[in-house]
Design an enzyme around this catalytic site. Structure first.
Site, PDB file in Angstrom:
ATOM      1  N   ARG A  64      29.741  45.286  36.446  1.00  0.00           N
ATOM      2  CA  ARG A  64      31.206  45.142  36.432  1.00  0.00           C
ATOM      3  C   ARG A  64      31.741  44.924  35.013  1.00  0.00           C
ATOM      4  NH1 ARG A  64      29.988  43.249  41.598  1.00  0.00           N
ATOM      5  NH2 ARG A  64      29.604  41.105  40.948  1.00  0.00           N
ATOM      6  N   TYR A 114      37.954  25.029  30.232  1.00  0.00           N
ATOM      7  CA  TYR A 114      37.067  25.726  31.148  1.00  0.00           C
ATOM      8  C   TYR A 114      35.743  24.967  31.327  1.00  0.00           C
ATOM      9  CZ  TYR A 114      40.264  29.575  29.931  1.00  0.00           C
ATOM     10  OH  TYR A 114      41.361  30.351  29.694  1.00  0.00           O
TER      11      TYR A 114
HETATM   12  P1  A2P Z   1      31.844  38.858  39.100  1.00  0.00           P
HETATM   13  O1  A2P Z   1      31.621  37.894  37.973  1.00  0.00           O
HETATM   14  O2  A2P Z   1      30.850  38.719  40.171  1.00  0.00           O
HETATM   15  O3  A2P Z   1      31.988  40.287  38.587  1.00  0.00           O
HETATM   16  P2  A2P Z   1      39.915  37.667  37.013  1.00  0.00           P
HETATM   17  O4  A2P Z   1      39.407  38.203  35.706  1.00  0.00           O
HETATM   18  O5  A2P Z   1      41.180  38.318  37.481  1.00  0.00           O
HETATM   19  O6  A2P Z   1      40.051  36.160  36.994  1.00  0.00           O
HETATM   20  O7  A2P Z   1      38.816  38.026  38.158  1.00  0.00           O
HETATM   21  C1  A2P Z   1      37.494  37.557  38.026  1.00  0.00           C
HETATM   22  C2  A2P Z   1      36.727  37.776  39.326  1.00  0.00           C
HETATM   23  O8  A2P Z   1      36.692  39.169  39.634  1.00  0.00           O
HETATM   24  C3  A2P Z   1      35.285  37.334  39.252  1.00  0.00           C
HETATM   25  O9  A2P Z   1      35.014  36.662  40.460  1.00  0.00           O
HETATM   26  C4  A2P Z   1      34.478  38.624  39.148  1.00  0.00           C
HETATM   27  O10 A2P Z   1      33.248  38.471  39.810  1.00  0.00           O
HETATM   28  C5  A2P Z   1      35.362  39.624  39.842  1.00  0.00           C
HETATM   29  N1  A2P Z   1      35.288  40.946  39.212  1.00  0.00           N
HETATM   30  C6  A2P Z   1      35.160  41.239  37.904  1.00  0.00           C
HETATM   31  N2  A2P Z   1      35.194  42.555  37.676  1.00  0.00           N
HETATM   32  C7  A2P Z   1      35.363  43.146  38.894  1.00  0.00           C
HETATM   33  C8  A2P Z   1      35.477  44.493  39.331  1.00  0.00           C
HETATM   34  N3  A2P Z   1      35.400  45.508  38.445  1.00  0.00           N
HETATM   35  N4  A2P Z   1      35.635  44.726  40.660  1.00  0.00           N
HETATM   36  C9  A2P Z   1      35.697  43.701  41.545  1.00  0.00           C
HETATM   37  N5  A2P Z   1      35.600  42.393  41.198  1.00  0.00           N
HETATM   38  C10 A2P Z   1      35.437  42.109  39.885  1.00  0.00           C
END
Ligand code: A2P
Length: 258
Positions: free
Chosen positions: A204, A49
């Protein structure tokens, strides 16, 4: 309540963890601190990462090469890598050891030669890529499945994803009075795997922790199993090449689980 899953070593893995892949290095420290304050006790990190001061996919890099691209990759010697992982476990430095992105076939081959079986297989898993076959295989072998991209990585530049916009997921969310993200995560826990949502946003990070003490009713779980399936992380541009690297095709990389 599903706070932990027990691994085949007896160690417990918290059912919810914070993902950190592709998180900007300047934001990752703060996000981890926030998550720990909120109650997270599981952080997913890896050298790949590029934001950590272990490995990860069934590929091996050429000595001295930098960057994940097919010309830098060679056939992995999984039994040999696993021996080194077993040594870490036996020495007590790791309480459990596992693999990531292993198909049922690759996991089966590893189980055939392992003295210490892997405790975890971390793979892409969300309502739009549920992997029931791999899930059942892992379960039958006592290997815990941990789901990365549990929200389908919305906003990511390298996958096009609208998992959270799926109408069936939206319908269930409305029914239980939660967000699609919370339903996607809770679906994971009720299916029996841990989930690793990424976020750097405090609101979030908190919302994603609010997946305990309520549940998705059976009828809605059955609805979620009707969602159209598609793998997001095919790995084609990173790990697959017609002439170089260990895998010629996406089918070969995932042993047909595509
Ligand atoms: P952010 O960091 O702005 O919250 P995954 O874990 O499936 O890879 O998804 C990660 C992405 O989802 C990140 O871009 C994050 O953005 C966004 N994300 C995280 N939690 C939520 C949520 N509860 N609702 C919508 N988007 C989310």
């Amino acid at each position: 309540e599903i706070r932990f899953f027990e691994l085949n070593t007896g160690a417990k893995i918290p059912s919810l963890g914070l993902g950190t892949a592709q998180v900007d290095p300047s934001l990752v420290g703060e996000a981890v601190a926030t998550a720990i304050k909120v109650g997270y006790r599981h952080i997913d990190c890896a050298q790949l990462y590029g934001n950590e001061k272990e490995i990860h996919l069934p590929v091996r890099m050429k000595k001295g090469s930098i960057g994940i691209q097919p010309e830098n990759l060679i056939q992995p010697d999984i039994p040999c890598t696993w021996k080194a992982m077993e040594a870490l476990y036996v020495s007590g430095k790791a309480r459990a050891i596992g693999v990531s992105n292993f198909s049922s076939k690759k996991l089966g081959h590893l189980l055939d030669v392992a003295r210490v079986p892997p405790a975890v297989n971390q793979v892409e898993c969300h309502p739009s890529w549920q992997q029931p076959g791999l899930h059942a295989f892992c379960k039958s072998k006592g290997v815990h499945l941990s789901g990365y991209s549990p929200l389908g990585s919305p906003g990511s530049s390298w996958v096009k994803s609208d998992v959270l916009k799926n109408p069936i997921l939206g319908m269930v969310a409305e029914k239980v009075g939660k967000t699609p993200a919370q339903v996607a995560l809770r679906w994971g826990l009720q299916t029996g795997h841990s989930v690793l949502p990424k976020s750097t946003d405090e609101g979030r990070i908190k919302d994603n922790f609010d997946i305990f003490n309520w549940s998705i009713p059976e009828v809605s779980l059955a609805k979620l199993s009707e969602i159209e399936q598609e793998r997001l992380m095919t790995g084609d541009s990173f790990f697959v090449h017609e002439t170089c690297g260990p895998y010629r095709t996406v089918e070969e990389l995932w042993d047909g689980e595509i």
